[in-house]
Design a protein around this motif. Structure first.
Motif: not given
Lengths: 446, 498
Positions: A52, A441, A443, B47-48, B50-51, B338-341, B406-407
């Motif tokens: 993302s 979320f 997911i 993972p929580l 991510f959004n 990195l996960i958040h770009g 979740a990843l």
């Protein structure tokens, strides 16, 4: 603060927990409702095979917002990021999904490139292409004080001194292919390709003088312009408005087309009416004010190509990529071999000593007996729990209730007094987490 | 300036402050419960986020980092069980002091020292990371490769007792990072035909397995152990008096600076910072104070706690300016960026300056909040250690599974996590340290990528490694760190071995 007796406090605690559980169950039960008969009856999952926050992800999320805000479809898009494996993890997932129109892949030309380099088993033939949207161009960049201030000068230098100019690319991705196509426009011209990874690394390479030339997307270039970079060519069919002074490669006599589009792919065998419906929705998406504004900000052209024009384009690009066979031009050390050797060497140190001197190992620890039976029993339950979900025997909610109750009872050694609190925890974990993950979320859980 | 403004609007909004509070409290809580570590909390929280907006996500994560390193002192002092490895040295003096009837005093010393250590290292963070980042754009791939080599050698030679075990662990970590696509050739390696391995082993499942699952197994096996907590009566004892400030000023400064520098060194973190400051304090103390070490010395508690919190700011410096993690928790944060770009490293300052200021700001605000929260709530926090494991462990297991799943929403990652959990447990049983494994796993791709990049640019020649001044310095340091302990052992016989 109100003084409470321990009994009152305990009642209050239980009441709170029960309330939370009821709320979560209520949310869970709502999920199944709201079914109609026409496609789409449920949210459509868009798989993005990158992390993302990247370009593709940003683009899909813009489309997602446009569909919601302008009510272009009765159901929303749900974005699912499946990064890794040179896009093969995401594309395999969609290829193997049911062709019912509820799983779609959004992936640019990397799909064709990954197939032709053998990184991914999936190519355009494994999918039903829906539409190609949002074209993003690339520019060739050098540093401001570079001796090569034009594409012509650069190409001549690459011909005069082959394999000395350091060209930063992401190996085996569209950027690399683009650079090879550029070489092919002038026989004898060869660059020295340096694998740099993502755009930021490439940029640092040019700024630090470690690279002579790089490729970046127009959006990236405009963001980093002030860092002493000079664009010497835009690799598109004609000049674009945001950088009107940059000539195209074609004008300069190096006809390379590096533009890329976000393609949307359904699994093979998806009904044509569904494909057409979705293509229609995407067409409307690209016309919304929101998308027009956003694509302008990101330097993406809000184009959409469908039908025969798109299929021709996919075929042509695939043929072009198949002709290019990139190989590493430098002999590199074999990391796998070196790592295995060092693992072997150090394991000799670690285990060899133990083997020579076995007495040193026997050490008694005091204190209560270690309960490995409990530890590994719980671990076994965990494995059963994962199997139940992995093999799709049970959904997350029920499997979790079962697991928490079973392992809780096991760990308390079937103490009946603890049963109520274990059950409370189990219900809260299952329904509560299901709510948090799927609703807050977005997911998916098994 | 605009970025500073953005960062402060995020941080000082209601939501931002709530996240700081939530993160710090959760961090302190996890830090205080023996067996649950900050690395575990942050790996499970990732993972929580991510959004979440990346800025908010990092306010939360940094606050957890600060909280988790601080919380360990509570159980170290009152239970003789270090809540996190960072507080091992605090146990040695905190517990005896608490036993002798001064638990409030022991906690107060630790809390204030933590706060001061955090502040001093924060000053280093804000003043050093900018210049280092600006300078580091001049660093080439060979320099980065040499720096990573130095990190490997550091963690092996300074980190643990046995160098060979640390290297063994690190090389297994490197091995675990290899499956997937070889960046230089684009071909697959070590996937054994599993399509799921094309993307390599993911950081999060490996970390959660290594740190959380292995810990859960060993905690469960110790489920019968009973804990006795020393009760704390008065909060008044906790505050530093003027005399304390005068007595401890030099110690605080020295320990915080040591902590910061240990933090900056890539790969090693809070526990080593704390040990180094402890031994420095001991060797510099007056003989009568020296005798008290290990029996409830005030100097020792202050040294250990100020140093472990000081490593936070120190370790964040290489993370945000070079993209090289300074400790295990920073390695997880690197994965999070990195996960958040976001690409940590020299360009983070230009690309996402608001992120840099957020990380810095969150560390400071959380440090202040930590101080007040610990002073007020420390008495109740100690009771956390008595939460029944039979309830806690299944819950954490469920979180581990969801977190890995979740990843990429696939079960493969969950199996990966369980596998590395068993591996981690095996490591612990055989006294092989876990940290080098994780550092190897995370740094190997950075090393490989930079070496390949360098070799491609130099047309296959390794010479730049000793021709470029910066990489030469790193290489000499690595060789020295490797050979000095070996020489010492050779010289003084095998008495110190293992």
């Amino acid at each position: 603060m109100i003084r409470m007796t321990p009994v009152q406090r305990s009642y209050l605690k239980h009441a709170c927990i029960v309330g939370l559980i009821l709320l979560s169950i209520f949310q869970y039960s709502k999920l199944g409702s709201g079914l109609g008969s026409e496609y789409p009856r449920k949210p459509i999952r868009v798989v993005v095979p990158f992390q993302s926050g990247g370009g593709s992800d940003t683009f899909v999320r813009i489309a997602q917002k446009a569909i919601n805000d302008y009510e272009l479809m009765p159901q929303p898009l749900v974005v699912v990021n499946k990064p890794g494996g040179g896009t093969s993890i995401g594309s395999s997932y969609v290829k193997d999904a049911r062709p019912d129109g509820y799983t779609v892949l959004c992936l640019h030309e990397a799909l064709m490139v990954a197939k032709s380099t053998g990184q991914s088993p999936n190519g355009p033939d494994d999918f039903e292409a829906v539409a190609a949207t949002g074209e993003f161009g690339v520019v060739i960049l050098v540093s401001e004080d570079s001796p090569y201030q034009s594409l012509g000068a650069l190409m001549e230098a690459a011909k005069a001194k082959p394999e000395t100019l350091k060209f930063g690319v992401n190996l085996n991705t569209p950027s690399h292919f683009c650079a090879i196509m550029l070489e092919n426009t002038l026989p004898g011209a060869r660059f020295r390709f340096v694998a740099t990874g993502g755009g930021a690394h490439r940029l640092a390479g040019v700024m630090g003088g470690h690279l002579d030339v790089i490729i970046l997307s127009v959006g990236e270039y405009l963001r980093f312009q002030q860092n002493g970079l000079k664009a010497i060519a835009y690799l598109g069919e004609e000049r674009i408005d945001s950088i009107p002074d940059i000539p195209t490669g074609k004008e300069l006599g190096f006809p390379v087309f590096g533009g890329n589009l976000h393609y949307w792919w359904f699994p093979k065998g998806t009904d044509q009416t569904i494909v057409d419906y979705f293509a229609g929705v995407l067409g409307k998406v690209m016309e919304t004010d929101y998308v027009l504004q956003k694509t302008k900000d990101l330097e993406i052209l809000p184009r959409i190509i469908v039908g025969d024009e798109m299929n021709t384009r996919i075929r042509q690009r695939t043929e072009t990529f198949d002709l290019i066979k990139p190989t590493s031009r430098v002999e590199l050390p074999d990391f796998t071999l070196w790592t295995l050797l060092s693992v072997g060497l150090f394991s000799l140190f670690v285990f060899g000593k133990r083997w020579l001197n076995p007495k040193a190992e026997i050490q008694k620890t005091d204190g209560p007996r270690l309960r490995y039976d409990l530890a590994f029993g719980t671990l076994l339950m965990t494995i059963v729990y994962v199997l139940l979900m992995g093999l799709r025997i049970m959904p997350f909610v029920w499997a979790t209730i079962l697991f928490v109750v079973a392992s809780g009872l096991f760990l308390t050694r079937f103490d009946k007094r603890k049963f109520v609190s274990i059950l409370e925890v189990a219900l809260l974990m299952s329904f509560g987490l299901h709510f948090v993950f799927t609703q807050l979320f977005t997911i998916d859980l098994p | 300036m605009e970025a500073l403004h953005t960062a402060s609007t995020y941080l000082f909004s209601v939501q931002g402050l709530l996240l700081v509070i939530l993160g710090t409290v959760l961090g302190i809580t996890m830090g205080a419960i023996p067996g649950l570590t900050g690395a575990m909390l942050i790996a499970l929280t990732l993972p929580l986020t991510f959004n979440m907006d990346p800025v908010n996500a990092f306010i939360l994560l940094i606050s957890m980092y600060v909280g988790a390193i601080s919380g360990g002192l509570i159980t170290a002092t009152l239970l003789r069980m270090p809540g996190t490895p960072a507080s091992i040295m605090t146990t040695m003096d905190g517990y005896p002091m608490a036993r002798s009837g001064k638990p409030g005093r022991a906690l107060g010393l630790g809390i204030t020292a933590s706060f001061v250590g955090g502040c001093i290292s924060w000053l280093f963070l804000i003043s050093l990371s900018g210049p280092i980042a600006r300078y580091s754009t001049k660093l080439g791939p060979f320099d980065f490769f040499a720096l990573v080599l130095l990190a490997f050698v550091l963690i092996a030679s300074v980190g643990g007792k046995s160098m060979s075990r640390a290297f063994f662990s690190a090389s297994l970590g490197v091995l675990a990072s290899l499956p997937g696509i070889d960046k230089a050739t684009g071909s697959l390696r070590l996937t054994f035909g599993f399509e799921e391995l094309n993307g390599g082993l993911k950081l999060l499942p490996v970390l959660i397995g290594m740190f959380a699952i292995s810990q859960i197994i060993s905690d469960l096996s110790r489920i019968d152990e009973k804990v006795t907590i020393i009760p704390v009566k008065r909060t008044r004892d906790m505050f530093f008096k003027l005399k304390d400030w005068k007595d401890q000023a030099i110690n605080l400064m020295r320990s915080s600076v040591i902590g910061t520098w240990v933090g900056i060194l890539p790969g090693i973190g809070a526990n080593i910072g704390s040990v180094s400051a402890y031994s420095a304090a001991k060797s510099m103390a007056k003989p009568e104070e020296q005798a008290k070490f290990g029996k409830g010395s005030e100097v020792a508690i202050v040294a250990s706690e100020s140093a472990n919190n000081a490593t936070i700011g120190g370790a964040l410096i290489p993370l945000i300016s070079l993209g090289i993690p300074g400790s295990v928790i920073d390695a997880i944060l690197l994965g999070g960026l990195l996960i958040h770009g976001l690409q940590p490293g020299p360009l983070l300052f230009q690309q996402n300056p608001e992120m840099v200021y957020t990380i810095m700001g969150a560390m400071f605000v959380s440090n202040v909040f930590m101080f007040f929260f610990m002073i007020i709530a420390v008495r109740y926090l100690a009771r956390l250690a008595s939460i029944p494991r039979s309830l806690l462990m299944p819950v954490i297991l469920v979180f581990c599974i969801i977190g890995s799943f979740a990843l990429s929403t696939r079960m493969f990652d969950v199996w990966t996590m369980l596998f590395f959990g068993l591996l981690g447990f095996g490591f612990e049983k055989m006294k092989i340290p876990l940290a080098p494994f994780v550092i190897g796993f995370i740094l190997a791709p950075i090393a490989e990528e930079n070496l390949q990049m360098g070799l491609m640019a130099s047309n296959g020649s390794f010479l730049p490694l000793i021709q470029r001044p910066v990489s030469l310095i790193f290489m000499i340091a690595s060789v020295a760190l490797l050979t000095i302990p070996l020489y010492k052992r050779f010289r003084y016989g095998h008495s110190q071995s293992n």
